[in-house]
Design an enzyme around this catalytic site. Structure first.
Site, PDB file in Angstrom:
ATOM      1  N   GLY A   1      -5.470  80.965 -36.720  1.00 16.37           N
ATOM      2  CA  GLY A   1      -6.552  81.462 -35.871  1.00 16.37           C
ATOM      3  C   GLY A   1      -7.770  81.823 -36.703  1.00 16.37           C
TER       4      GLY A   1
ATOM      5  N   ASN B   1       1.106  82.926 -25.247  1.00 15.39           N
ATOM      6  CA  ASN B   1       1.081  82.927 -26.716  1.00 15.39           C
ATOM      7  C   ASN B   1       2.439  82.690 -27.363  1.00 15.39           C
ATOM      8  OD1 ASN B   1      -1.631  83.363 -26.787  1.00 15.39           O
ATOM      9  ND2 ASN B   1      -1.507  85.570 -27.124  1.00 15.39           N
TER      10      ASN B   1
ATOM     11  N   ASN C   1      -1.087  88.879 -30.433  1.00 12.66           N
ATOM     12  CA  ASN C   1      -0.334  89.617 -29.408  1.00 12.66           C
ATOM     13  C   ASN C   1       0.455  88.729 -28.461  1.00 12.66           C
ATOM     14  OD1 ASN C   1      -0.749  92.387 -29.849  1.00 12.66           O
ATOM     15  ND2 ASN C   1      -2.898  92.164 -29.248  1.00 12.66           N
TER      16      ASN C   1
ATOM     17  N   ASP D   1      -2.708 100.842 -35.062  1.00 14.50           N
ATOM     18  CA  ASP D   1      -2.368 102.039 -34.294  1.00 14.50           C
ATOM     19  C   ASP D   1      -2.215 103.237 -35.238  1.00 14.50           C
ATOM     20  OD1 ASP D   1      -1.758 100.361 -31.780  1.00 14.50           O
ATOM     21  OD2 ASP D   1      -0.475  99.502 -33.314  1.00 14.50           O
TER      22      ASP D   1
ATOM     23  N   GLY E   1     -11.307  82.396 -35.406  1.00 17.99           N
ATOM     24  CA  GLY E   1     -11.483  83.403 -34.353  1.00 17.99           C
ATOM     25  C   GLY E   1     -12.209  84.646 -34.852  1.00 17.99           C
TER      26      GLY E   1
ATOM     27  N   HIS F   1       3.714  97.577 -30.219  1.00 15.24           N
ATOM     28  CA  HIS F   1       2.242  97.599 -30.229  1.00 15.24           C
ATOM     29  C   HIS F   1       1.791  97.350 -28.786  1.00 15.24           C
ATOM     30  CE1 HIS F   1      -1.909  97.046 -31.265  1.00 15.24           C
ATOM     31  NE2 HIS F   1      -1.906  95.805 -30.837  1.00 15.24           N
TER      32      HIS F   1
ATOM     33  N   ARG G   1      -0.834  93.717 -23.096  1.00 15.02           N
ATOM     34  CA  ARG G   1      -0.596  92.691 -24.129  1.00 15.02           C
ATOM     35  C   ARG G   1       0.610  91.828 -23.770  1.00 15.02           C
ATOM     36  NH1 ARG G   1      -1.527  97.508 -26.670  1.00 15.02           N
ATOM     37  NH2 ARG G   1      -3.439  97.719 -27.888  1.00 15.02           N
TER      38      ARG G   1
HETATM   39  N1  LIG Z   1      -1.737  93.658 -33.573  1.00 20.68           N
HETATM   40  C1  LIG Z   1      -2.966  94.162 -33.463  1.00 20.68           C
HETATM   41  O1  LIG Z   1      -3.203  95.313 -33.834  1.00 20.68           O
HETATM   42  C2  LIG Z   1      -4.099  93.323 -32.904  1.00 20.68           C
HETATM   43  C3  LIG Z   1      -5.402  93.828 -32.938  1.00 20.68           C
HETATM   44  C4  LIG Z   1      -6.437  93.047 -32.426  1.00 20.68           C
HETATM   45  C5  LIG Z   1      -6.175  91.793 -31.894  1.00 20.68           C
HETATM   46  N2  LIG Z   1      -4.891  91.336 -31.868  1.00 20.68           N
HETATM   47  C6  LIG Z   1      -4.567  90.005 -31.356  1.00 20.68           C
HETATM   48  O2  LIG Z   1      -4.919  89.029 -32.331  1.00 20.68           O
HETATM   49  C7  LIG Z   1      -5.094  87.764 -31.691  1.00 20.68           C
HETATM   50  C8  LIG Z   1      -6.391  87.104 -32.170  1.00 20.68           C
HETATM   51  O3  LIG Z   1      -7.498  87.867 -31.755  1.00 20.68           O
HETATM   52  P1  LIG Z   1      -8.999  87.321 -31.950  1.00 20.68           P
HETATM   53  O4  LIG Z   1      -9.889  88.385 -31.412  1.00 20.68           O
HETATM   54  O5  LIG Z   1      -9.192  86.809 -33.338  1.00 20.68           O
HETATM   55  O6  LIG Z   1      -8.959  86.096 -30.923  1.00 20.68           O
HETATM   56  P2  LIG Z   1      -9.936  84.824 -30.873  1.00 20.68           P
HETATM   57  O7  LIG Z   1      -9.744  84.192 -29.527  1.00 20.68           O
HETATM   58  O8  LIG Z   1     -11.300  85.178 -31.327  1.00 20.68           O
HETATM   59  O9  LIG Z   1      -9.307  83.887 -31.990  1.00 20.68           O
HETATM   60  C9  LIG Z   1      -8.046  83.339 -31.862  1.00 20.68           C
HETATM   61  C10 LIG Z   1      -8.064  82.021 -32.613  1.00 20.68           C
HETATM   62  O10 LIG Z   1      -6.736  81.507 -32.627  1.00 20.68           O
HETATM   63  C11 LIG Z   1      -6.834  80.098 -32.538  1.00 20.68           C
HETATM   64  N3  LIG Z   1      -5.542  79.532 -32.138  1.00 20.68           N
HETATM   65  C12 LIG Z   1      -5.025  79.427 -30.892  1.00 20.68           C
HETATM   66  N4  LIG Z   1      -3.831  78.801 -30.936  1.00 20.68           N
HETATM   67  C13 LIG Z   1      -3.591  78.527 -32.240  1.00 20.68           C
HETATM   68  C14 LIG Z   1      -2.538  77.869 -32.928  1.00 20.68           C
HETATM   69  N5  LIG Z   1      -1.476  77.385 -32.281  1.00 20.68           N
HETATM   70  N6  LIG Z   1      -2.618  77.755 -34.269  1.00 20.68           N
HETATM   71  C15 LIG Z   1      -3.677  78.233 -34.940  1.00 20.68           C
HETATM   72  N7  LIG Z   1      -4.718  78.853 -34.342  1.00 20.68           N
HETATM   73  C16 LIG Z   1      -4.679  78.994 -33.018  1.00 20.68           C
HETATM   74  C17 LIG Z   1      -7.961  79.863 -31.540  1.00 20.68           C
HETATM   75  O11 LIG Z   1      -8.493  78.564 -31.645  1.00 20.68           O
HETATM   76  C18 LIG Z   1      -8.943  80.944 -31.967  1.00 20.68           C
HETATM   77  O12 LIG Z   1      -9.888  80.463 -32.907  1.00 20.68           O
HETATM   78  C19 LIG Z   1      -5.066  88.064 -30.181  1.00 20.68           C
HETATM   79  O13 LIG Z   1      -3.772  87.767 -29.671  1.00 20.68           O
HETATM   80  C20 LIG Z   1      -5.332  89.566 -30.117  1.00 20.68           C
HETATM   81  O14 LIG Z   1      -4.816  90.151 -28.949  1.00 20.68           O
HETATM   82  C21 LIG Z   1      -3.855  92.081 -32.382  1.00 20.68           C
HETATM   83  O1  LIG Z   2      -5.719  95.744 -27.305  1.00 20.76           O
HETATM   84  C1  LIG Z   2      -5.726  94.538 -27.546  1.00 20.76           C
HETATM   85  O2  LIG Z   2      -5.415  93.682 -26.718  1.00 20.76           O
HETATM   86  C2  LIG Z   2      -6.140  94.080 -28.931  1.00 20.76           C
HETATM   87  C3  LIG Z   2      -5.376  94.782 -29.989  1.00 20.76           C
HETATM   88  O3  LIG Z   2      -3.980  94.677 -29.804  1.00 20.76           O
HETATM   89  C4  LIG Z   2      -5.777  96.224 -30.176  1.00 20.76           C
HETATM   90  O4  LIG Z   2      -4.902  97.089 -30.226  1.00 20.76           O
HETATM   91  O5  LIG Z   2      -6.985  96.490 -30.310  1.00 20.76           O
END
Ligand SMILES: NC(=O)c1ccc[n+]([C@@H]2O[C@H](COP(=O)([O-])OP(=O)(O)OC[C@H]3O[C@@H](n4cnc5c(N)ncnc54)[C@H](O)[C@@H]3O)[C@@H](O)[C@H]2O)c1
Ligand SMILES: O=C(O)C[C@H](O)C(=O)O
Length: 329
Positions: free
Chosen positions: A12, A106, A132, A160, A15, A188, A99
């Protein structure tokens, strides 16, 4: 400077999170100024052009620690020989979603990526899942990589953890550096349990320092647990720079170790500690030494904390059943 670069895969990469994360990794924020890194950036085919632009920007930074960058849409090529895989690529949730609602959209990404890692990653591979729903996506990747030890998979609950530290420091009017031994338990998700009963502020018990059960139960816990949704509401997009920063903190501490006298929160495979059902990827207090984490043992869990941990791990068990039903594990 050492000559062998650490190979780090990021999915990703084009992204939002990727746009913060890559520059921090390339500048040495994980492994320090003396360790070169090689980036392997995986994207879906339509995002490769945008990713080329990001690589042009990485080049333009002339980072001394960036040895090489490769990009592509083939997981087996990008994961070949990698030491760390940061699985970020997944759809973010929008307003009004939980999520867990992303599981179907996903979950399918993480089974083939687990299989590819199993086939081609380096023997010392460590996999961090940020995309997520992170805990269950990590479970899916782990379950599809039978030759990689289960302890090498983790999901990100460091964001978190950092949020909880920041909220507590603001409440008590102390610097974040005064706070130690914060713990996030469980998923999460909105059911996560940020625990002040074992945290310390300036060496004293945090719950006692706060001395306000109403604030702890009705302000602190929901503020931390729903912070992601609050950011989506305010920004119109999910957290990105803070998520990237937490991913860096998590991988750095996993690779280089946790500080003496402190611990961090990581979602790792449960061995049944604290009655968290075995095999779930759940957040625990952990210490890390020489690249191996250990769950902190012997913490007393009162009825309030028990109820909160059980509620979050019940949700994780339900997510596990859901992905079994989808044939992903
Ligand atoms: N765990 C946490 O604390 C936390 C915090 C924030 C965001 N997130 C999660 O992280 C993820 C990414 O967030 P973002 O804001 O960068 O999203 P985004 O949409 O900006 O970027 C996601 C990227 O993933 C790419 N992608 C999709 N399928 C793919 C695959 N099979 N292989 C490789 N790349 C692929 C997309 O093309 C895109 O560029 C989301 O699921 C978001 O909810 C988690
Ligand atoms: O809340 C979300 O969906 C994005 C990320 O997991 C966060 O905690 O900010």
């Amino acid at each position: 400077m050492s000559t062998t670069p650490v190979k780090v895969a990021v999915t990703g990469a084009a992204g939002q999170i990727g746009y913060s994360l890559l520059f921090r990794i390339a500048s040495g924020a994980i492994f320090g100024p003396d360790t070169p890194v090689e980036l392997r950036l995986l994207e879906i085919t339509p995002a490769l052009k945008a990713l080329e632009g990001v690589v042009m920007e990485l080049d333009d930074c002339a980072f001394p620690t960036l040895a090489k960058v490769e990009i592509g849409d083939d997981a087996e090529k990008m994961f070949d020989g990698v030491n760390h895989a940061l699985l970020v690529g997944a759809r973010p949730r929008g307003p009004g979603m939980e999520r867990g609602d992303l599981l179907e959209a996903n979950g399918g990404i993480f089974a083939p990526q687990g299989k590819a890692l199993n086939k081609v990653a380096a023997d010392d591979i460590r996999v961090t899942v940020t995309g997520n729903p992170a805990n269950t996506n990590a479970l899916i990747a782990m379950s599809n990589a039978p030759d990689i030890p289960q302890e090498r998979f983790a999901a990100l609950t460091r964001l978190d953890h950092n949020r909880a530290i920041s909220q507590l420091a603001a409440k008590l009017g102390v610097p974040v550096t005064e706070i130690r031994k914060m713990t996030i338990w469980g998923n999460h998700s909105a059911t996560q349990y940020p625990d002040l009963f074992h945290a310390e502020v300036g060496g004293k018990n945090a719950a006692e320092a706060v001395n306000d059960q109403d604030w702890l139960a009705n302000t602190f816990i929901p503020t931390v647990a729903k912070r992601g949704a609050a950011i989506i509401d305010a920004r119109g997009a999910s957290s990105a720079a803070s998520a990237a920063s937490a991913t860096i903190d998590h991988v750095r501490d996993w690779a280089l170790g946790t500080p003496e006298g402190d611990w961090v929160s990581m979602s790792v495979v449960s061995d049944g500690s604290y009655d968290v059902p075995e095999g779930l990827i759940s957040s625990f207090p952990v210490t890390v030494k020489d690249g191996e984490w250990e769950i902190v043992q012997g913490l007393e869990i009162d009825d309030f904390s028990r109820g909160k941990i059980d509620a979050s791990t019940k949700e994780l068990a339900e997510e596990r059943e859901a992905v079994k039903g989808l044939g992903l594990i």
